[in-house]
Write a protein that holds these residues in place. Structure first.
Motif, PDB file in Angstrom:
ATOM      1  N   ILE A  31       0.846  -1.197   0.000  1.00 16.80           N
ATOM      2  CA  ILE A  31       0.000   0.000   0.000  1.00 16.80           C
ATOM      3  C   ILE A  31       0.878   1.242   0.000  1.00 16.80           C
ATOM      4  CG2 ILE A  31      -1.787   1.266   1.236  1.00 16.80           C
ATOM      5  CD1 ILE A  31      -2.708  -1.421   2.420  1.00 16.80           C
ATOM      6  N   TYR A  32       1.904   1.240   0.836  1.00 15.72           N
ATOM      7  CA  TYR A  32       2.844   2.368   0.886  1.00 15.72           C
ATOM      8  C   TYR A  32       3.439   2.628  -0.497  1.00 15.72           C
ATOM      9  CZ  TYR A  32       6.852   5.207   2.317  1.00 15.72           C
ATOM     10  OH  TYR A  32       7.779   6.212   2.437  1.00 15.72           O
ATOM     11  N   ASN A  33       3.904   1.560  -1.144  1.00 20.87           N
ATOM     12  CA  ASN A  33       4.541   1.711  -2.448  1.00 20.87           C
ATOM     13  C   ASN A  33       3.579   2.234  -3.504  1.00 20.87           C
ATOM     14  OD1 ASN A  33       7.178   1.060  -1.951  1.00 20.87           O
ATOM     15  ND2 ASN A  33       6.988  -1.095  -2.488  1.00 20.87           N
ATOM     16  N   SER A  34       2.321   1.814  -3.430  1.00 20.73           N
ATOM     17  CA  SER A  34       1.351   2.237  -4.440  1.00 20.73           C
ATOM     18  C   SER A  34       1.105   3.736  -4.382  1.00 20.73           C
ATOM     19  CB  SER A  34       0.035   1.485  -4.257  1.00 20.73           C
ATOM     20  OG  SER A  34      -0.657   1.910  -3.090  1.00 20.73           O
ATOM     21  N   LEU A  35       1.386   4.348  -3.232  1.00 18.22           N
ATOM     22  CA  LEU A  35       1.143   5.775  -3.063  1.00 18.22           C
ATOM     23  C   LEU A  35       2.389   6.614  -3.328  1.00 18.22           C
ATOM     24  CD1 LEU A  35      -1.017   5.568   0.178  1.00 18.22           C
ATOM     25  CD2 LEU A  35      -1.822   5.964  -2.145  1.00 18.22           C
ATOM     26  N   TRP A  36       3.585   6.099  -2.994  1.00 14.27           N
ATOM     27  CA  TRP A  36       4.766   6.955  -2.999  1.00 14.27           C
ATOM     28  C   TRP A  36       5.959   6.443  -3.792  1.00 14.27           C
ATOM     29  CZ3 TRP A  36       2.667   6.784   2.324  1.00 14.27           C
ATOM     30  CH2 TRP A  36       1.900   7.918   2.601  1.00 14.27           C
ATOM     31  N   CYS A  37       5.998   5.194  -4.152  1.00 21.26           N
ATOM     32  CA  CYS A  37       7.221   4.662  -4.759  1.00 21.26           C
ATOM     33  C   CYS A  37       7.010   4.085  -6.150  1.00 21.26           C
ATOM     34  CB  CYS A  37       7.831   3.586  -3.852  1.00 21.26           C
ATOM     35  SG  CYS A  37       8.388   4.201  -2.250  1.00 21.26           S
ATOM     36  N   ASN A  38       5.927   4.468  -6.815  1.00 24.62           N
ATOM     37  CA  ASN A  38       5.680   3.911  -8.144  1.00 24.62           C
ATOM     38  C   ASN A  38       6.766   4.264  -9.143  1.00 24.62           C
ATOM     39  OD1 ASN A  38       3.354   2.307  -7.945  1.00 24.62           O
ATOM     40  ND2 ASN A  38       2.023   4.098  -7.943  1.00 24.62           N
ATOM     41  N   TRP A  39       7.434   5.414  -8.930  1.00 24.81           N
ATOM     42  CA  TRP A  39       8.476   5.807  -9.878  1.00 24.81           C
ATOM     43  C   TRP A  39       9.621   4.798  -9.893  1.00 24.81           C
ATOM     44  CZ3 TRP A  39      13.604   6.705  -8.918  1.00 24.81           C
ATOM     45  CH2 TRP A  39      13.990   6.842  -7.575  1.00 24.81           C
ATOM     46  N   ILE A  40       9.873   4.154  -8.731  1.00 30.65           N
ATOM     47  CA  ILE A  40      10.947   3.154  -8.677  1.00 30.65           C
ATOM     48  C   ILE A  40      10.550   1.921  -9.487  1.00 30.65           C
ATOM     49  CG2 ILE A  40      12.401   1.755  -7.176  1.00 30.65           C
ATOM     50  CD1 ILE A  40      11.861   3.723  -4.922  1.00 30.65           C
ATOM     51  N   ARG A  41       9.304   1.498  -9.319  1.00 32.65           N
ATOM     52  CA  ARG A  41       8.824   0.336 -10.083  1.00 32.65           C
ATOM     53  C   ARG A  41       8.837   0.635 -11.572  1.00 32.65           C
ATOM     54  NH1 ARG A  41       3.275  -3.090  -8.880  1.00 32.65           N
ATOM     55  NH2 ARG A  41       3.714  -4.786 -10.352  1.00 32.65           N
ATOM     56  N   ALA A  42       8.411   1.853 -11.934  1.00 39.91           N
ATOM     57  CA  ALA A  42       8.369   2.221 -13.345  1.00 39.91           C
ATOM     58  C   ALA A  42       9.758   2.197 -13.981  1.00 39.91           C
ATOM     59  CB  ALA A  42       7.749   3.604 -13.505  1.00 39.91           C
TER      60      ALA A  42
ATOM     61  N   ASP B 295      13.676  -4.678  -7.065  1.00 39.61           N
ATOM     62  CA  ASP B 295      14.262  -4.956  -5.748  1.00 39.61           C
ATOM     63  C   ASP B 295      14.316  -3.685  -4.903  1.00 39.61           C
ATOM     64  OD1 ASP B 295      14.562  -7.616  -6.387  1.00 39.61           O
ATOM     65  OD2 ASP B 295      16.700  -7.465  -6.879  1.00 39.61           O
ATOM     66  N   ASP B 296      14.691  -2.576  -5.525  1.00 37.20           N
ATOM     67  CA  ASP B 296      14.711  -1.302  -4.795  1.00 37.20           C
ATOM     68  C   ASP B 296      13.306  -0.888  -4.382  1.00 37.20           C
ATOM     69  OD1 ASP B 296      17.454  -1.082  -5.044  1.00 37.20           O
ATOM     70  OD2 ASP B 296      17.355   0.197  -6.831  1.00 37.20           O
ATOM     71  N   TRP B 297      12.349  -1.100  -5.268  1.00 31.77           N
ATOM     72  CA  TRP B 297      10.941  -0.781  -4.986  1.00 31.77           C
ATOM     73  C   TRP B 297      10.445  -1.553  -3.766  1.00 31.77           C
ATOM     74  CZ3 TRP B 297       6.480  -3.985  -5.866  1.00 31.77           C
ATOM     75  CH2 TRP B 297       5.251  -3.301  -5.809  1.00 31.77           C
ATOM     76  N   ALA B 298      10.750  -2.856  -3.734  1.00 30.47           N
ATOM     77  CA  ALA B 298      10.322  -3.680  -2.606  1.00 30.47           C
ATOM     78  C   ALA B 298      11.027  -3.261  -1.319  1.00 30.47           C
ATOM     79  CB  ALA B 298      10.588  -5.152  -2.908  1.00 30.47           C
ATOM     80  N   LEU B 299      12.319  -2.978  -1.395  1.00 32.03           N
ATOM     81  CA  LEU B 299      13.075  -2.576  -0.213  1.00 32.03           C
ATOM     82  C   LEU B 299      12.554  -1.267   0.350  1.00 32.03           C
ATOM     83  CD1 LEU B 299      15.430  -2.907   1.763  1.00 32.03           C
ATOM     84  CD2 LEU B 299      16.920  -1.821   0.039  1.00 32.03           C
ATOM     85  N   CYS B 300      12.249  -0.318  -0.513  1.00 32.02           N
ATOM     86  CA  CYS B 300      11.761   0.980  -0.051  1.00 32.02           C
ATOM     87  C   CYS B 300      10.462   0.823   0.738  1.00 32.02           C
ATOM     88  CB  CYS B 300      11.551   1.900  -1.244  1.00 32.02           C
ATOM     89  SG  CYS B 300      11.058   3.573  -0.778  1.00 32.02           S
TER      90      CYS B 300
ATOM     91  N   ARG C  42       9.183  -1.931   2.169  1.00 28.33           N
ATOM     92  CA  ARG C  42       9.332  -2.754   3.370  1.00 28.33           C
ATOM     93  C   ARG C  42      10.075  -2.005   4.474  1.00 28.33           C
ATOM     94  NH1 ARG C  42      11.610  -7.724   3.598  1.00 28.33           N
ATOM     95  NH2 ARG C  42       9.819  -8.712   4.603  1.00 28.33           N
ATOM     96  N   LEU C  43      11.128  -1.250   4.107  1.00 30.04           N
ATOM     97  CA  LEU C  43      11.863  -0.485   5.113  1.00 30.04           C
ATOM     98  C   LEU C  43      10.959   0.551   5.776  1.00 30.04           C
ATOM     99  CD1 LEU C  43      14.409   0.558   6.601  1.00 30.04           C
ATOM    100  CD2 LEU C  43      14.787   2.042   4.618  1.00 30.04           C
ATOM    101  N   ASN C  44      10.243   1.330   4.961  1.00 32.95           N
ATOM    102  CA  ASN C  44       9.431   2.395   5.532  1.00 32.95           C
ATOM    103  C   ASN C  44       8.252   1.855   6.325  1.00 32.95           C
ATOM    104  OD1 ASN C  44      10.456   5.200   4.746  1.00 32.95           O
ATOM    105  ND2 ASN C  44      10.682   4.064   2.843  1.00 32.95           N
ATOM    106  N   ALA C  45       7.668   0.752   5.880  1.00 31.74           N
ATOM    107  CA  ALA C  45       6.601   0.127   6.666  1.00 31.74           C
ATOM    108  C   ALA C  45       7.139  -0.370   8.003  1.00 31.74           C
ATOM    109  CB  ALA C  45       5.978  -1.024   5.873  1.00 31.74           C
ATOM    110  N   ALA C  46       8.288  -1.028   7.995  1.00 32.98           N
ATOM    111  CA  ALA C  46       8.863  -1.557   9.238  1.00 32.98           C
ATOM    112  C   ALA C  46       9.285  -0.431  10.166  1.00 32.98           C
ATOM    113  CB  ALA C  46      10.057  -2.458   8.920  1.00 32.98           C
ATOM    114  N   MET C  47       9.806   0.665   9.619  1.00 33.67           N
ATOM    115  CA  MET C  47      10.202   1.799  10.436  1.00 33.67           C
ATOM    116  C   MET C  47       9.000   2.380  11.172  1.00 33.67           C
ATOM    117  SD  MET C  47      10.291   5.418  10.555  1.00 33.67           S
ATOM    118  CE  MET C  47      10.124   5.984   8.868  1.00 33.67           C
TER     119      MET C  47
END
Length: 214
Positions: free
Chosen positions: A22-33, A38-43, A45-50
């Protein structure tokens, strides 16, 4: 879709990837694009865990076995954030991975990995100031786009307020910015109590701090 079909419960370890998604769908789509999956997933997961390790209260909204939203709530004891030991190991593992990745990352990726951590430093300074609202904090409230505008955000905030009252809080704060949907907090009657410009690198970025009653 009906929010009456939603169950609100505490987050479990197996929810991490759902929250990160959910976090990635809002803020990190540019990484996936860019194709850097791997960077997209790490971003995410890190921010959710933080956020989870800073949140003694971890709420997820579940429907038909899937997590569709989350509200993560911090508590401050005499100006210091209380942590959640259940999520500390996952956070430390992901932080080490992100720190290693940042050694070769460009500025945009480094900002996505650690931008939320820098925002938390702003929150900690605000709490340490002794402000009357610095009792609890909505660390993260996000939902899948198709659930926005249906009242789920308000329901999660109502549950968060009740949990904070149980912890002895009478007021709380949350942080947004002028690049996010901060108008939602204006709409539900929260009060903008402070602004922070310390993260402005020339792009006019402003952090807004809102206060509310529990």
């Amino acid at each position: 879709m009906d929010i009456n079909d939603i169950t609100i419960r505490e987050a479990r370890q197996e929810d991490l990837d759902h929250i990160a998604g959910i976090y990635n769908s809002l803020w990190c789509n540019w990484i996936r694009a860019s194709g850097a999956l791997d960077d997209w997933a790490l971003c995410g997961r890190l921010n959710a865990a933080m956020q989870l390790q800073r949140s003694p209260i971890t709420l997820v909204a579940e429907r038909n076995g899937g997590v569709v939203a989350t509200c993560l709530v911090g508590i401050f004891d005499h100006g210091a954030p209380r942590t959640n030991p259940e999520w500390q190991p996952a956070y430390e593992t992901l932080l080490a991975q992100a720190t290693e990745r940042a050694k070769t990352a460009d500025d945009d990726l480094e900002g996505s990995l650690f931008g939320d951590s820098r925002e938390k430093a702003t929150a900690d300074r605000f709490a340490a100031s002794g402000n009357e609202y610095a009792q609890g904090q909505i660390n993260l409230i996000v939902m899948r786009p198709e659930w926005q505008g249906l009242g789920l955000g308000r329901r999660l905030l109502d549950e968060a307020r009740a949990r904070m009252r149980d912890e002895g809080c009478s007021r709380f704060f949350l942080m947004s910015d002028n690049h996010s949907d901060y108008q939602f907090y204006d709409h539900i009657g929260m009060k903008r109590i402070a602004e922070d410009h310390s993260q402005d690198t020339g792009d006019g970025f402003i952090v807004y701090i809102y206060g509310g009653e529990c």
